[in-house]
Design a protein around this motif. Structure first.
Motif, PDB file in Angstrom:
ATOM      1  N   GLU A 275     121.838 -23.055 -31.675  1.00  0.00           N
ATOM      2  CA  GLU A 275     121.542 -21.779 -31.013  1.00  0.00           C
ATOM      3  C   GLU A 275     120.106 -21.804 -30.486  1.00  0.00           C
ATOM      4  O   GLU A 275     119.208 -22.311 -31.155  1.00  0.00           O
TER       5      GLU A 275
ATOM      6  N   CYS B 145     117.913 -19.434 -30.254  1.00  0.00           N
ATOM      7  CA  CYS B 145     116.983 -18.766 -31.182  1.00  0.00           C
ATOM      8  C   CYS B 145     116.489 -19.724 -32.267  1.00  0.00           C
ATOM      9  O   CYS B 145     115.336 -19.643 -32.692  1.00  0.00           O
TER      10      CYS B 145
ATOM     11  N   TYR C 286     124.185 -19.913 -25.441  1.00  0.00           N
ATOM     12  CA  TYR C 286     123.987 -19.493 -26.828  1.00  0.00           C
ATOM     13  C   TYR C 286     123.837 -20.736 -27.719  1.00  0.00           C
ATOM     14  O   TYR C 286     122.903 -20.843 -28.510  1.00  0.00           O
TER      15      TYR C 286
ATOM     16  N   CYS D 186     120.820 -12.064 -28.642  1.00  0.00           N
ATOM     17  CA  CYS D 186     119.548 -12.288 -29.348  1.00  0.00           C
ATOM     18  C   CYS D 186     118.715 -13.336 -28.625  1.00  0.00           C
ATOM     19  O   CYS D 186     117.511 -13.179 -28.434  1.00  0.00           O
ATOM     20  N   CYS D 187     119.396 -14.425 -28.159  1.00  0.00           N
ATOM     21  CA  CYS D 187     118.662 -15.518 -27.504  1.00  0.00           C
ATOM     22  C   CYS D 187     118.044 -15.061 -26.189  1.00  0.00           C
ATOM     23  O   CYS D 187     116.948 -15.496 -25.833  1.00  0.00           O
TER      24      CYS D 187
END
Ligand SMILES: [Zn+2]
Length: 684
Positions: free
Chosen positions: A333, A335, A381, A417-418
């Motif tokens: 991912e 993030c 993602y 979120c990313c």
């Protein structure tokens, strides 16, 4: 539970509890509970001291013109009635995530428009701190009652987690501006935390906060470095006590073994890739406070275990969404990449450990650029190591989405979120190219084109050093020094482990040669106009990865099979526009074994394009190519949207059928690819 009436007795009572709790906790972990605050080996420079140049400047300009500079205009969640501006909209992680990259970008580029934008959120946050120290969006209870959160009403507050990100934002903002509001703001908030964490513990509202306490602690300890208020160390110990015991996990090694063996939903927060990426720094943050050397070893054990059991050639561990082993069909991912980078940047400052510096460059120059589009407006993602196409589908992830895993390149595809968090990667890497040293010198610990301004030497003399280079694509780095008067200061340089022997020249004359795997110091009187030249010769090597595969690397870059791309635009009714990417050529090659036996002579690297000021990390701009020999494996095919690695013998050789024809294949830097093979099977 009896009610404690006076604040004094509440605090006293609380200290008693704390001592008992941290004593048992520390003993259970086998770590010292003593407090011996450690000074950083290398100190972060204020935001703005380092200015990006060359290709790195262009990368940041792309971000300014793209999503980083405009997320608040194009992304509904940040745009509409934002909670961090007093509205009822997003009051959780995504706005602070965006600011965590947009704030450094604004000051790195000294961009008035972007500064004005981010200041709205910073000003609102600073101006709306409650008298009790609590901060953040107005809570529902506050709206309904017209009251403000106090220590006694902490239960009416909200999640500790997004505040941890906002603290990181404010820390950066403070180093850029020395805004007088920031230090008292933090001091008040930390007093509030110390008063309330017993009644409103770190996991009160979310498991995320419990998993990510180290990020809270690191800002507490940063403030301690400034104010020396001992209650901050008490608070830091308390947050550690209430957070997941990552140092114990890393030390006992159970978690990483379980993560490799089990992919169920038991204790999955401890295997969640982004949590792990953030937790990698946990032992080092605790080391900073306690001085217990055991934490240093624990961090190294944890990081090495992670990369051994879950490592992928592009310098990251699998995190799709959990730790997922080292098969090249797995991915990471976005993030998890930017959080790992931030963790390493903190660990490097405190420990000065070269292994983390090499690891930071590897993930920055390989994993990071591969996961976003040229305009920085779309991201994947998860990226996969051997990514033979990018499309909607099933894939081998621990998070199958109901609507199919929308792992395409899009703004809103996958979780968002990313989209909010990806802005801290390049920006914080830039701010950590240089660090200050306790002996009033400077250390160039990571390399990329930039210019640093700092005060050095006994008399705090201002120097400007212009670092010009096409690194990581070129092995020569020039440092040109400007100063009003000659100044004596130690100038430190990192010689990476991958470099056999570096040469250091001053004003064109050889000063010395140095072995790889060390930080060297050049202590001399520096004159205006001096030029220091560092050359880090890069040799082609191969490395061994999951399923006995091999990757080709040279210096900090990993190389992948060059595959021309076909981009297809699509639209999803929930997630909006996106791109799928398919290769134009066959990808099913094994590397001939002679490439593996003698990589430095069997393969040749060639510069095919200069690194211009307008460089973009894509196939069209790939500056280097490596030619190698390969043979097709006709039965290596896509199953369930991934390319399962061909089975090899102990010596790494694939024993099945291969094409007779030996072909010359082209490899390009991994960070320039979207579809690729990077973990190759070996064939005769
Ligand atoms: Zn994410």
């Amino acid at each position: 539970m009896h009610k404690i009436k006076s604040t004094v007795s509440a605090v006293y009572y609380f200290f008693l509890i704390l001592l008992t709790a941290s004593e048992t906790g520390a003993m259970a972990q086998g770590f010292s509970k003593s407090v011996h605050f450690v000074t950083e080996k290398y100190k972060e420079l204020p935001l703005g001291a380092i200015k990006p140049k060359g290709w790195l400047l262009h990368q940041l300009q792309i971000m300014r013109d793209g999503s980083t500079g405009h997320l608040d205009e194009v992304y509904e969640k940040v745009k509409n009635d934002n909670g961090w501006l007093g509205g009822k909209g997003d009051s959780w992680e995504e706005t602070p995530y965006w600011l965590d990259g947009a704030v450094p970008l604004a000051y790195l580029l000294n961009d008035p428009g972007l500064k004005e934008k981010v200041l709205r959120y910073i000003n609102w946050t600073l101006d709306n701190q409650r008298p009790s120290g609590y901060f953040g969006a107005i809570t529902k209870w506050e709206r309904d009652t017209g009251k403000k959160i106090t220590a006694d009403s902490c239960l009416k507050g909200d999640d500790w987690w997004p505040k941890m990100i906002m603290l990181k934002v404010l820390k950066q903002y403070y180093t850029a501006t020395t805004d007088k509001r920031v230090i008292p703001f933090m001091a008040n908030y930390f007093k509030y935390q110390l008063k309330t964490l017993k009644a409103c513990p770190i996991n009160k509202w979310s498991e995320w906060a419990e998993s990510r306490g180290a990020d809270n602690i690191l800002v507490v300890q940063w403030l301690y470095g400034i104010t020396k208020d001992p209650s901050l160390l008490t608070l830091a110990a308390l947050i550690q006590e209430q957070s997941l015991p990552w140092s114990r996990y890393f030390y006992s090694r159970d978690w990483v073994i379980n993560a490799a063996a089990r992919q169920n939903n038991i204790a999955w927060m401890t295997r969640h890739g982004v949590n792990v990426a953030m937790a990698v720094k946990d032992p080092i943050i605790q080391y900073q406070r306690t001085g217990d050397q055991k934490y240093l070893k624990t961090a190294k054990t944890g990081f090495n275990d992670l990369m051994t059991l879950h490592g992928l050639p592009y310098g990251m561990f699998s995190a799709d969404e959990d730790l997922h082993g080292n098969d090249p069909t797995q991915g990471t991912e976005l993030c998890a990449i930017v959080e790992s980078m931030f963790s390493l940047e903190q660990m490097i400052g405190i420990t000065g450990d070269l292994q983390y510096m090499d690891a930071l460059e590897r993930m920055t120059f390989n994993a990071l650029p591969a996961q976003t589009t040229d305009d920085y407006n779309n991201k994947q993602y998860f990226q996969i190591a051997n990514q033979v196409h990018i499309k909607r589908g099933v894939f081998n992830f621990s998070l199958p989405f109901e609507r199919e895993m929308n792992n395409v390149l899009g703004m809103r595809s996958g979780y968002t979120c990313c989209l909010a968090n990806m802005h801290q990667g390049w920006t914080k890497f830039t701010t950590h190219l240089w660090y200050g040293t306790p002996d009033k010198g400077l250390a160039a610990l990571h390399y990329s084109p930039n210019q640093v301004t700092a005060k050095v030497g006994a008399a705090n003399t201002k120097v400007v050093i212009n670092e010009s280079t096409s690194y990581p694509f070129d092995d020569v780095i020039n440092f040109d020094l400007t100063t009003n008067k000659a100044v004596h200061f130690p100038f430190r340089l990192r010689i990476p482990f991958w470099c056999k022997e570096a040469t250091v020249m001053v004003n064109g004359k050889l000063l010395r040669t140095e072995k790889g795997g060390q930080i060297i110091t050049i202590n001399r009187k520096w004159e205006n106009g001096d030029r220091l030249t560092l050359q880090l010769p890069m040799e082609i090597k191969t490395s061994n990865w999951g399923r006995n595969s091999r990757a080709v690397e040279r210096g900090p870059l990993v190389y992948a099979l060059k595959l021309d791309e076909v981009w297809e635009k699509g639209n999803h009714k929930v997630e909006g526009d996106y791109y799928s990417v398919y290769p134009k050529q066959d990808w099913n090659y094994g590397l001939i074994d002679s490439m593996i036996k003698h990589p430095a002579t069997a393969m040749q690297v060639k510069t095919v394009k200069p690194v211009s000021e307008n460089f973009i990390w894509n196939l069209a701009n790939a500056p280097l190519e490596i030619k190698a020999l390969g043979r097709k494996i006709p039965d290596w095919k896509i199953v369930n949207d991934v390319a399962p690695q061909p089975v090899t013998a102990r010596d790494g050789l694939f024993m099945g059928e291969t094409n007779d024809e030996v072909e010359t294949i082209t490899l390009v830097p991994y960070g320039c690819t979207k579809v690729r093979i990077v973990a190759f099977p070996v064939v005769r």
